[in-house]
Design a protein around this motif. Structure first.
Motif: not given
Length: 402
Positions: A170, A173, A188, A192, A195-196
């Motif tokens: 994260y 990114v 990225a 993402s 992860h976000q």
């Protein structure tokens, strides 16, 4: 890199792409060219101004009214395009909003709070060094620079144990997204989403352990200092500030001490130098290489006129090795007076996670210096390319017990 031409305004044009893979592999010749070409340069590739000398970088960082952050600290101008995620209330905000939210983070990450964390951080550092001595040979990035912060900072923040593998991707990114729409940024952002989603969920009040730093941020909602919408975004800002920069800082310190054995022996002889050895690694390697600002008005900087709404790229790493500011800038010296380096930025936007980074760096280097006689690089170090960060992906080492 070609020789600079001159703009009509007297600002030299430079053919340097600071987001090119070749630049990332060895930025130092380009940094020197940028510094020596002039106090302010124009980078044709991305149509922006650049400052690479210490004095100008420091001046831009310390004039937030003229060089604003709310229009994005990356190449994207938030006045002209939609940010890829909700803007940071710290990094991508200007006073007075920034002053209010920053005050909350300053309280939850105060020197007193750090003092309370020190014993725990030091104990975990000792345990980590014990485990590494048992191994003898290991990867100083995955087994040390990443493993140590990941074993303590998410706990201090109050994150649940599940899903922490999202944290480093994260942060990577976030820092890639400050760059131009190159392959690094596009890839990225494309990967993402999980992860976000993880980070957004973990920053909610109900998911944070009571008594942790995250819960303390949410407690300021009850006092009226911040809103319930702002609190998760403030917790989120610590997930990149408190982790990626620290990982790269510790990685840089180990890399420096392995390459400069005389400095390692100096540290072993005087453990009080541990914090400064970490600071000097942050100056020398500059884990955060660049940041942008946007001009709010026409401004003159060191004789150069820059119009309103222009992006200005600050080369923090070049400033940290500017011979105008530092004696023997290209040498790593743990007794150097490092105060004033811009490795964490400077002024009101100075890295909010710096106290955490310093505490982790100091406790880990102390633990290593107490127990380890030598650090030897035993394989080819590999770089991790990122639009903003400079760090290693892999650093094979062998350590011997003291």
């Amino acid at each position: 890199m070609s020789a600079p031409g001159f703009a009509t305004s007297g600002v030299p044009h430079v053919d340097v792409d600071p987001f090119d893979m070749n630049f990332f592999a060895d930025p130092y010749p380009a940094h020197e060219l940028l510094r020596e070409t002039g106090p302010v340069v124009y980078l044709d590739k991305w149509k922006l101004y650049g400052v690479a000398r210490y004095a100008e970088v420091h001046a831009v960082l310390n004039d937030p009214a003229t060089f604003c952050s709310s229009r994005g600290v990356g190449l994207s101008d938030f006045k002209k395009e939609t940010p890829w995620r909700p803007p940071s209330l710290i990094l991508e905000a200007d006073p007075p909003e920034h002053t209010r939210t920053r005050a909350v983070l300053s309280k939850v990450l105060s020197p007193t709070v750090m003092k309370g964390l020190r014993d725990r951080f030091a104990a975990v550092a000792e345990q980590r060094v014990d485990a590494l001595l048992d191994k003898g040979s290991f990867d100083a990035i995955t087994d040390l620079a990443e493993a140590y912060p990941l074993s303590i900072f998410p706990d201090a923040l109050g994150l649940k144990p599940e899903g922490r593998e999202h944290l480093i991707p994260y942060a990577s990114v976030v820092f890639n997204a400050f760059g131009p729409p190159n392959q690094l940024r596009q890839e990225a952002i494309a990967r993402s989403a999980p992860h976000q989603a993880y980070v957004t969920e973990q920053c909610q009040r109900d998911n944070l352990t009571p008594g942790g730093i995250g819960a303390c941020i949410h407690a300021h909602v009850d006092e009226g200092a911040i809103t319930a919408t702002e609190a998760p975004l403030l917790v989120r800002s610590l997930l990149s500030a408190g982790l990626d920069t620290t990982v790269n800082g510790i990685g840089a310190a180990v890399y420096c001490l392995a390459r400069f054995p005389e400095q390692w022996q100096r540290l072993r002889g005087d453990l009080t130098l541990a914090r400064n050895a970490f600071e000097e690694a942050v100056r020398f390697e500059s884990p955060v290489q660049t940041f942008f600002r946007t001009t709010t008005r026409e401004v003159e900087l060191s004789g150069a006129t820059i119009g309103e709404g222009e992006k200005v790229l600050m080369f923090l790493a070049a400033a940290n090795r500017d011979p105008r500011r530092w004696d023997k800038p290209d040498s790593y010296d743990i007794t150097r007076r490092t105060s004033g380096h811009v490795g964490y930025g400077s002024g009101i936007h100075m890295c909010v996670g710096q106290l955490v980074a310093r505490l982790e760096g100091e406790t880990m280097l102390s633990a290593l210096a107490r127990r380890v006689a030598s650090i030897e690089i035993t394989g080819e170090p590999k770089r991790r390319f990122n639009n903003t960060l400079r760090g290693l992906d892999s650093l094979p080492v062998t350590i011997t017990p003291a």
